[in-house]
Design an enzyme around this catalytic site. Structure first.
Site, PDB file in Angstrom:
ATOM      1  N   ARG A  75     -28.945  55.166  50.483  1.00 55.16           N
ATOM      2  CA  ARG A  75     -28.270  54.575  49.101  1.00 55.16           C
ATOM      3  C   ARG A  75     -29.215  53.696  48.445  1.00 55.16           C
ATOM      4  NH1 ARG A  75     -23.336  51.001  51.007  1.00 55.16           N
ATOM      5  NH2 ARG A  75     -22.380  51.738  49.106  1.00 55.16           N
ATOM      6  N   ASP A 113     -25.229  46.766  43.448  1.00 61.08           N
ATOM      7  CA  ASP A 113     -26.429  48.043  42.678  1.00 61.08           C
ATOM      8  C   ASP A 113     -27.538  47.158  41.720  1.00 61.08           C
ATOM      9  OD1 ASP A 113     -25.082  47.539  40.372  1.00 61.08           O
ATOM     10  OD2 ASP A 113     -23.840  49.373  40.674  1.00 61.08           O
ATOM     11  N   HIS A 128     -20.096  40.522  46.737  1.00 58.70           N
ATOM     12  CA  HIS A 128     -20.328  41.213  48.049  1.00 58.70           C
ATOM     13  C   HIS A 128     -21.823  41.406  48.302  1.00 58.70           C
ATOM     14  CE1 HIS A 128     -15.920  42.864  47.147  1.00 58.70           C
ATOM     15  NE2 HIS A 128     -15.887  41.632  47.323  1.00 58.70           N
ATOM     16  N   CYS A 136     -30.886  38.193  58.119  1.00 60.93           N
ATOM     17  CA  CYS A 136     -30.701  38.372  59.705  1.00 60.93           C
ATOM     18  C   CYS A 136     -29.514  38.388  60.140  1.00 60.93           C
ATOM     19  CB  CYS A 136     -31.823  36.971  60.051  1.00 60.93           C
ATOM     20  SG  CYS A 136     -31.960  36.929  62.054  1.00 60.93           S
ATOM     21  N   CYS A 139     -30.077  34.201  62.119  1.00 64.97           N
ATOM     22  CA  CYS A 139     -30.817  33.064  61.360  1.00 64.97           C
ATOM     23  C   CYS A 139     -30.578  33.206  59.918  1.00 64.97           C
ATOM     24  CB  CYS A 139     -32.231  32.631  61.895  1.00 64.97           C
ATOM     25  SG  CYS A 139     -33.552  33.710  61.030  1.00 64.97           S
ATOM     26  N   THR A 197     -12.834  47.897  38.166  1.00 59.33           N
ATOM     27  CA  THR A 197     -12.379  47.826  39.648  1.00 59.33           C
ATOM     28  C   THR A 197     -10.854  48.135  39.757  1.00 59.33           C
ATOM     29  OG1 THR A 197     -12.156  45.857  41.384  1.00 59.33           O
ATOM     30  CG2 THR A 197     -11.858  45.056  39.158  1.00 59.33           C
ATOM     31  N   ASN A 222     -10.149  49.915  32.220  1.00 49.83           N
ATOM     32  CA  ASN A 222     -10.093  50.662  33.545  1.00 49.83           C
ATOM     33  C   ASN A 222      -9.931  52.304  33.104  1.00 49.83           C
ATOM     34  OD1 ASN A 222      -9.736  52.119  36.129  1.00 49.83           O
ATOM     35  ND2 ASN A 222      -9.830  49.915  36.939  1.00 49.83           N
ATOM     36  N   GLU A 224      -7.725  53.874  34.850  1.00 47.77           N
ATOM     37  CA  GLU A 224      -6.222  54.104  35.082  1.00 47.77           C
ATOM     38  C   GLU A 224      -5.727  52.926  35.263  1.00 47.77           C
ATOM     39  OE1 GLU A 224      -7.417  55.165  39.885  1.00 47.77           O
ATOM     40  OE2 GLU A 224      -7.418  56.728  38.271  1.00 47.77           O
ATOM     41  N   ALA A 240     -15.730  52.370  30.458  1.00 46.06           N
ATOM     42  CA  ALA A 240     -16.289  51.219  30.208  1.00 46.06           C
ATOM     43  C   ALA A 240     -17.514  51.412  29.290  1.00 46.06           C
ATOM     44  CB  ALA A 240     -16.949  50.437  31.635  1.00 46.06           C
TER      45      ALA A 240
HETATM   46  C1  BJW Z   1     -13.716  53.420  35.813  1.00 46.29           C
HETATM   47  C2  BJW Z   1     -14.716  54.336  35.390  1.00 46.29           C
HETATM   48  C3  BJW Z   1     -15.196  54.095  34.151  1.00 46.29           C
HETATM   49  C4  BJW Z   1     -14.171  54.542  37.361  1.00 46.29           C
HETATM   50  N1  BJW Z   1     -15.082  53.217  33.487  1.00 46.29           N
HETATM   51  N2  BJW Z   1     -13.346  52.246  35.147  1.00 46.29           N
HETATM   52  C5  BJW Z   1      -5.880  43.685  56.240  1.00 46.29           C
HETATM   53  C6  BJW Z   1      -6.726  43.927  57.111  1.00 46.29           C
HETATM   54  C7  BJW Z   1      -8.183  43.316  57.166  1.00 46.29           C
HETATM   55  C8  BJW Z   1      -8.487  42.847  56.166  1.00 46.29           C
HETATM   56  C9  BJW Z   1      -7.822  42.572  55.068  1.00 46.29           C
HETATM   57  C10 BJW Z   1      -6.467  43.111  55.045  1.00 46.29           C
HETATM   58  N3  BJW Z   1      -5.885  42.607  53.859  1.00 46.29           N
HETATM   59  C11 BJW Z   1      -6.699  42.058  53.224  1.00 46.29           C
HETATM   60  C12 BJW Z   1      -7.803  42.198  53.635  1.00 46.29           C
HETATM   61  C13 BJW Z   1      -9.205  41.480  53.584  1.00 46.29           C
HETATM   62  C14 BJW Z   1     -10.287  42.462  53.045  1.00 46.29           C
HETATM   63  C15 BJW Z   1      -9.571  43.325  51.796  1.00 46.29           C
HETATM   64  O1  BJW Z   1      -9.239  42.871  50.638  1.00 46.29           O
HETATM   65  N4  BJW Z   1      -8.841  44.401  52.350  1.00 46.29           N
HETATM   66  C16 BJW Z   1      -8.165  45.325  51.339  1.00 46.29           C
HETATM   67  C17 BJW Z   1      -8.762  46.738  50.828  1.00 46.29           C
HETATM   68  C18 BJW Z   1      -6.737  45.440  52.000  1.00 46.29           C
HETATM   69  N5  BJW Z   1     -11.246  41.825  52.264  1.00 46.29           N
HETATM   70  C19 BJW Z   1     -12.139  41.414  52.913  1.00 46.29           C
HETATM   71  O2  BJW Z   1     -12.375  41.671  54.137  1.00 46.29           O
HETATM   72  C20 BJW Z   1     -13.184  40.497  52.368  1.00 46.29           C
HETATM   73  N6  BJW Z   1     -13.266  39.264  53.187  1.00 46.29           N
HETATM   74  C21 BJW Z   1     -12.420  38.506  53.262  1.00 46.29           C
HETATM   75  O3  BJW Z   1     -11.377  38.695  52.804  1.00 46.29           O
HETATM   76  O4  BJW Z   1     -12.716  37.546  54.101  1.00 46.29           O
HETATM   77  C22 BJW Z   1     -11.771  36.520  54.633  1.00 46.29           C
HETATM   78  C23 BJW Z   1     -11.132  37.250  55.859  1.00 46.29           C
HETATM   79  C24 BJW Z   1     -11.925  37.239  57.220  1.00 46.29           C
HETATM   80  C25 BJW Z   1     -11.199  37.839  58.053  1.00 46.29           C
HETATM   81  C26 BJW Z   1     -10.184  38.628  57.933  1.00 46.29           C
HETATM   82  C27 BJW Z   1      -9.587  38.756  56.683  1.00 46.29           C
HETATM   83  C28 BJW Z   1     -10.135  38.212  55.678  1.00 46.29           C
HETATM   84  C29 BJW Z   1     -14.560  41.213  52.124  1.00 46.29           C
HETATM   85  C30 BJW Z   1     -14.202  42.569  51.215  1.00 46.29           C
HETATM   86  C31 BJW Z   1     -15.820  42.927  51.308  1.00 46.29           C
HETATM   87  C32 BJW Z   1     -15.753  44.090  50.654  1.00 46.29           C
HETATM   88  N7  BJW Z   1     -16.781  45.205  50.737  1.00 46.29           N
HETATM   89  C33 BJW Z   1     -16.845  46.501  50.133  1.00 46.29           C
HETATM   90  C34 BJW Z   1     -18.056  47.144  50.630  1.00 46.29           C
HETATM   91  C35 BJW Z   1     -19.476  46.814  50.350  1.00 46.29           C
HETATM   92  C36 BJW Z   1     -20.198  47.657  51.446  1.00 46.29           C
HETATM   93  C37 BJW Z   1     -21.263  48.923  50.893  1.00 46.29           C
HETATM   94  O5  BJW Z   1     -20.968  49.190  49.666  1.00 46.29           O
HETATM   95  O6  BJW Z   1     -21.758  49.211  51.574  1.00 46.29           O
HETATM   96  O7  BJW Z   1     -17.270  46.092  48.784  1.00 46.29           O
HETATM   97  S1  BJW Z   1     -15.554  47.328  50.228  1.00 46.29           S
HETATM   98  C38 BJW Z   1     -15.916  47.914  48.488  1.00 46.29           C
HETATM   99  O8  BJW Z   1     -14.575  47.775  47.733  1.00 46.29           O
HETATM  100  C39 BJW Z   1     -16.963  47.442  48.002  1.00 46.29           C
HETATM  101  C40 BJW Z   1     -16.561  47.131  46.529  1.00 46.29           C
HETATM  102  O9  BJW Z   1     -17.164  45.812  46.225  1.00 46.29           O
HETATM  103  C41 BJW Z   1     -14.890  46.688  46.938  1.00 46.29           C
HETATM  104  C42 BJW Z   1     -14.004  46.911  45.528  1.00 46.29           C
HETATM  105  O10 BJW Z   1     -14.095  48.075  45.117  1.00 46.29           O
HETATM  106  P1  BJW Z   1     -14.107  48.326  43.676  1.00 46.29           P
HETATM  107  O11 BJW Z   1     -15.365  47.842  43.098  1.00 46.29           O
HETATM  108  O12 BJW Z   1     -12.879  48.087  43.126  1.00 46.29           O
HETATM  109  O13 BJW Z   1     -14.254  50.042  43.572  1.00 46.29           O
HETATM  110  P2  BJW Z   1     -13.226  51.101  43.472  1.00 46.29           P
HETATM  111  O14 BJW Z   1     -13.709  52.367  43.899  1.00 46.29           O
HETATM  112  O15 BJW Z   1     -11.931  50.783  44.582  1.00 46.29           O
HETATM  113  O16 BJW Z   1     -12.453  51.123  42.010  1.00 46.29           O
HETATM  114  C43 BJW Z   1     -13.165  51.654  40.967  1.00 46.29           C
HETATM  115  C44 BJW Z   1     -12.443  51.559  39.999  1.00 46.29           C
HETATM  116  O17 BJW Z   1     -13.099  51.871  38.851  1.00 46.29           O
HETATM  117  C45 BJW Z   1     -11.160  52.510  39.741  1.00 46.29           C
HETATM  118  O18 BJW Z   1     -10.024  51.474  39.535  1.00 46.29           O
HETATM  119  C46 BJW Z   1     -11.392  53.397  38.638  1.00 46.29           C
HETATM  120  O19 BJW Z   1     -10.136  53.912  38.200  1.00 46.29           O
HETATM  121  C47 BJW Z   1     -12.304  52.876  38.001  1.00 46.29           C
HETATM  122  N8  BJW Z   1     -13.148  53.458  37.127  1.00 46.29           N
HETATM  123  N9  BJW Z   1     -14.755  55.033  36.825  1.00 46.29           N
HETATM  124  C48 BJW Z   1     -13.737  52.402  33.676  1.00 46.29           C
HETATM  125  N10 BJW Z   1     -16.119  54.966  33.872  1.00 46.29           N
HETATM  126 ZN    ZN Z   2     -33.734  35.552  62.027  1.00 44.56          ZN
END
Ligand code: BJW
Ligand code: ZN
Length: 251
Positions: A75, A113, A128, A136, A139, A197, A222, A224, A240
């Site tokens: 990536r 990104d 994120h 690490c 540490c 988002t 967005n 949608e 966007a």
């Molecule tokens: C356009 C367009 C154009 C397209 N113009 N628009 C149940 C179980 C376990 C956990 C949870 C749970 N319920 C809630 C949680 C917590 C969890 C969560 O929210 N989960 C839900 C999914 C259910 N959250 C977390 O775990 C977070 N931490 C946390 O809450 O800590 C406290 C906690 C601790 C312990 C337990 C529970 C809570 C951390 C979240 C980290 C998210 N990380 C990621 C992965 C990164 C890894 C990687 O890339 O390698 O981050 S997930 C992924 O989703 C990424 C993104 O930042 C994130 C959001 O996605 P985003 O940006 O919205 O993208 P899409 O694809 O979803 O949407 C794109 C949009 O663009 C669409 O709407 C299109 O229509 C639009 N679009 N083209 C305008 N041209």
């Molecule tokens: Zn270390």
């Protein structure tokens, strides 16, 4: 292009921004889609082809760090050729303009990104983390790695433990200072705008609710409808990269 039926909402959103001195913005993968970065959800999203449990969780990393590293190396290499688009640049322009007028724009992104920074946005709040940094597992050691491929499984220069991508995975807490700054911006801004988002990942998606509850005018851009669409004052449907330049162009 925004359709003619959107001219009135677009004008309303432009007026909101023109009258604001404090603007807070939350962006997601959609703003980078027009640069060629895949989004996460939807038909061609990252999570259709790859497992979030395996590749974006601390448990997945513990099970198979080599696989997680290999995927992130690919990536990072793919990002090396990617440029910010007109949407990123419009937000950087808006920040410069507001600051020149004594105002302020806080930009919180869920994206990893680096494209907002490449477009010239400053003090970007990376909720994120970043694909271009590694840290690490044991540490505080952290370093910028950029687009270079990492070793198969890099080790920490200070303590010898495994290094990992400096990304926030599911179940992990967001960097506290970054989150607090974004939350403060959301509850004190005049206008809050969410762009590209799906607004389903918390706590980031909660910023929209916090801003609206605090009385900010609110805008969504967005392709949608999302769960945020019913909360905001103006929901603009479209790309966007087309809508943002029209929204922030000086009158
Ligand atoms: C356009 C367009 C154009 C397209 N113009 N628009 C149940 C179980 C376990 C956990 C949870 C749970 N319920 C809630 C949680 C917590 C969890 C969560 O929210 N989960 C839900 C999914 C259910 N959250 C977390 O775990 C977070 N931490 C946390 O809450 O800590 C406290 C906690 C601790 C312990 C337990 C529970 C809570 C951390 C979240 C980290 C998210 N990380 C990621 C992965 C990164 C890894 C990687 O890339 O390698 O981050 S997930 C992924 O989703 C990424 C993104 O930042 C994130 C959001 O996605 P985003 O940006 O919205 O993208 P899409 O694809 O979803 O949407 C794109 C949009 O663009 C669409 O709407 C299109 O229509 C639009 N679009 N083209 C305008 N041209
Ligand atoms: Zn270390």
């Amino acid at each position: 292009m925004a359709t003619p039926t959107q001219d009135a909402p677009l004008a309303r959103a432009r007026d909101m921004l023109a009258g604001a001195s404090r603007v807070a913005i939350l962006t997601g993968a959609g703003i980078s889609a027009e640069s060629g970065v895949p989004t996460y959800r939807g038909a061609s999203g990252v999570w259709k082809a790859f497992s979030a449990e395996d590749l974006a969780s601390p448990e997945g990393f513990a099970r198979d760090p080599e696989r997680v590293w290999q995927w992130h190396n690919e990536r990072r290499l793919a990002l090396a050729d990617i440029e910010p688009n007109a949407g990123h640049r419009a937000l950087a322009d808006l920040q410069r303009r507001l600051e020149a007028q004594g105002g302020r724009l806080d930009l919180a992104t869920q994206n990893i990104d680096g494209l907002h920074q490449a477009a010239g946005s400053r003090n970007v709040l990376e909720l994120h983390g970043s694909l271009l940094a590694i840290r690490c597992t044991a540490c505080p050691e952290r370093r910028y790695i950029g687009f270079e491929p990492a070793d198969a499984i890099p080790r920490c220069a200070s303590c010898g433990a495994l290094m990992r991508p400096a990304i926030v995975w599911f179940g992990e807490t967001l960097p506290q200072n970054v989150w607090l700054t974004a939350a403060e911006a959301a509850v004190t801004c005049d206008v809050f705008m969410t762009v590209g988002t799906s607004a389903v990942v918390y706590p980031a998606a909660g910023l929209v609710e916090m801003a609206v509850a605090s009385g900010a005018d609110s805008i969504e851009v967005n392709l949608e409808p999302t769960p945020a669409s019913d909360l905001v004052d103006v929901a603009l449907a479209g790309h966007a990269g087309e809508i943002l330049p029209r929204l922030v162009a000086p009158a």
